[in-house]
Design a protein around this motif. Structure first.
Motif, PDB file in Angstrom:
ATOM      1  N   PRO A   1     -40.587 -42.372 -44.501  1.00  0.00           N
ATOM      2  CA  PRO A   1     -40.574 -43.961 -44.184  1.00  0.00           C
ATOM      3  C   PRO A   1     -41.806 -44.506 -44.482  1.00  0.00           C
ATOM      4  O   PRO A   1     -43.043 -44.009 -44.226  1.00  0.00           O
ATOM      5  CB  PRO A   1     -40.320 -43.875 -42.687  1.00  0.00           C
ATOM      6  N   GLU A   2     -41.946 -45.742 -44.914  1.00  0.00           N
ATOM      7  CA  GLU A   2     -43.048 -46.682 -45.071  1.00  0.00           C
ATOM      8  C   GLU A   2     -44.110 -46.496 -44.032  1.00  0.00           C
ATOM      9  O   GLU A   2     -45.329 -46.374 -44.133  1.00  0.00           O
ATOM     10  CB  GLU A   2     -42.652 -48.008 -45.458  1.00  0.00           C
ATOM     11  N   GLU A   3     -43.382 -46.771 -42.693  1.00  0.00           N
ATOM     12  CA  GLU A   3     -44.322 -46.753 -41.499  1.00  0.00           C
ATOM     13  C   GLU A   3     -45.136 -45.446 -41.231  1.00  0.00           C
ATOM     14  O   GLU A   3     -46.330 -45.467 -40.575  1.00  0.00           O
ATOM     15  CB  GLU A   3     -43.409 -46.914 -40.084  1.00  0.00           C
TER      16      GLU A   3
ATOM     17  N   ARG B   1     -46.101 -43.555 -44.058  1.00  0.00           N
ATOM     18  CA  ARG B   1     -46.994 -43.251 -44.985  1.00  0.00           C
ATOM     19  C   ARG B   1     -48.486 -43.297 -44.706  1.00  0.00           C
ATOM     20  O   ARG B   1     -48.864 -44.325 -43.967  1.00  0.00           O
ATOM     21  CB  ARG B   1     -46.457 -44.081 -46.330  1.00  0.00           C
TER      22      ARG B   1
ATOM     23  N   TYR C   1     -50.810 -46.681 -44.162  1.00  0.00           N
ATOM     24  CA  TYR C   1     -49.751 -47.929 -43.312  1.00  0.00           C
ATOM     25  C   TYR C   1     -50.353 -48.518 -42.328  1.00  0.00           C
ATOM     26  O   TYR C   1     -51.044 -48.181 -41.480  1.00  0.00           O
ATOM     27  CB  TYR C   1     -48.301 -47.150 -43.087  1.00  0.00           C
TER      28      TYR C   1
ATOM     29  N   LEU D   1     -49.539 -40.365 -51.757  1.00  0.00           N
ATOM     30  CA  LEU D   1     -48.707 -41.389 -51.785  1.00  0.00           C
ATOM     31  C   LEU D   1     -47.567 -41.022 -52.764  1.00  0.00           C
ATOM     32  O   LEU D   1     -46.343 -41.275 -52.302  1.00  0.00           O
ATOM     33  CB  LEU D   1     -49.505 -42.684 -52.364  1.00  0.00           C
TER      34      LEU D   1
ATOM     35  N   GLU E   1     -45.269 -38.720 -50.546  1.00  0.00           N
ATOM     36  CA  GLU E   1     -44.541 -39.635 -49.564  1.00  0.00           C
ATOM     37  C   GLU E   1     -43.231 -40.286 -50.173  1.00  0.00           C
ATOM     38  O   GLU E   1     -42.243 -40.433 -49.761  1.00  0.00           O
ATOM     39  CB  GLU E   1     -45.435 -40.386 -48.883  1.00  0.00           C
ATOM     40  N   ILE E   2     -43.585 -41.088 -51.520  1.00  0.00           N
ATOM     41  CA  ILE E   2     -42.399 -41.912 -52.104  1.00  0.00           C
ATOM     42  C   ILE E   2     -41.290 -41.087 -52.409  1.00  0.00           C
ATOM     43  O   ILE E   2     -40.130 -41.210 -52.213  1.00  0.00           O
ATOM     44  CB  ILE E   2     -43.140 -42.604 -53.091  1.00  0.00           C
TER      45      ILE E   2
END
Length: 92
Positions: free
Chosen positions: A55-57, A59, A62, A46, A49-50
């Motif tokens: 993109p949030e989708e 991660r 999600y 996580l 990824e941040i």
């Protein structure tokens, strides 16, 4: 370096292996992850990824929710909590 810095600077290959280990619950050699290892790997994924603008989708973890559920969640976030006298008491 602290954990956040290390997790954010993982190579894409290491990130992929950690993510796969979390998904499968075992290392590439077949040894099962302990709860602690799974938690740390997930946290590292996580943070990676941040830090790397995934993109949030895309991660880990999600969940795509229908718009109606998203609107309900937004409404719940807008609710103001009011502390009543005798906090901790339940209303009947």
């Amino acid at each position: 370096m602290n954990f956040d810095a290390v997790a954010g600077s993982l190579s894409p290959e290491v990130y992929s292996r950690l993510k796969e280990a979390v998904e499968l619950g075992k290392w590439p050699n077949g040894v099962a992850l302990t709860k602690e290892q799974k938690a740390l790997c997930l946290e590292a994924c996580l943070k990676y990824e941040i830090s790397n603008g995934v993109p949030e989708e895309a991660r880990t973890g999600y969940i795509d929710r229908p718009e109606s559920v998203k609107r309900k969640a937004e409404k719940l976030n807008d609710i103001q909590v009011i502390n009543l006298p005798g906090a901790g008491d339940t209303l009947q």
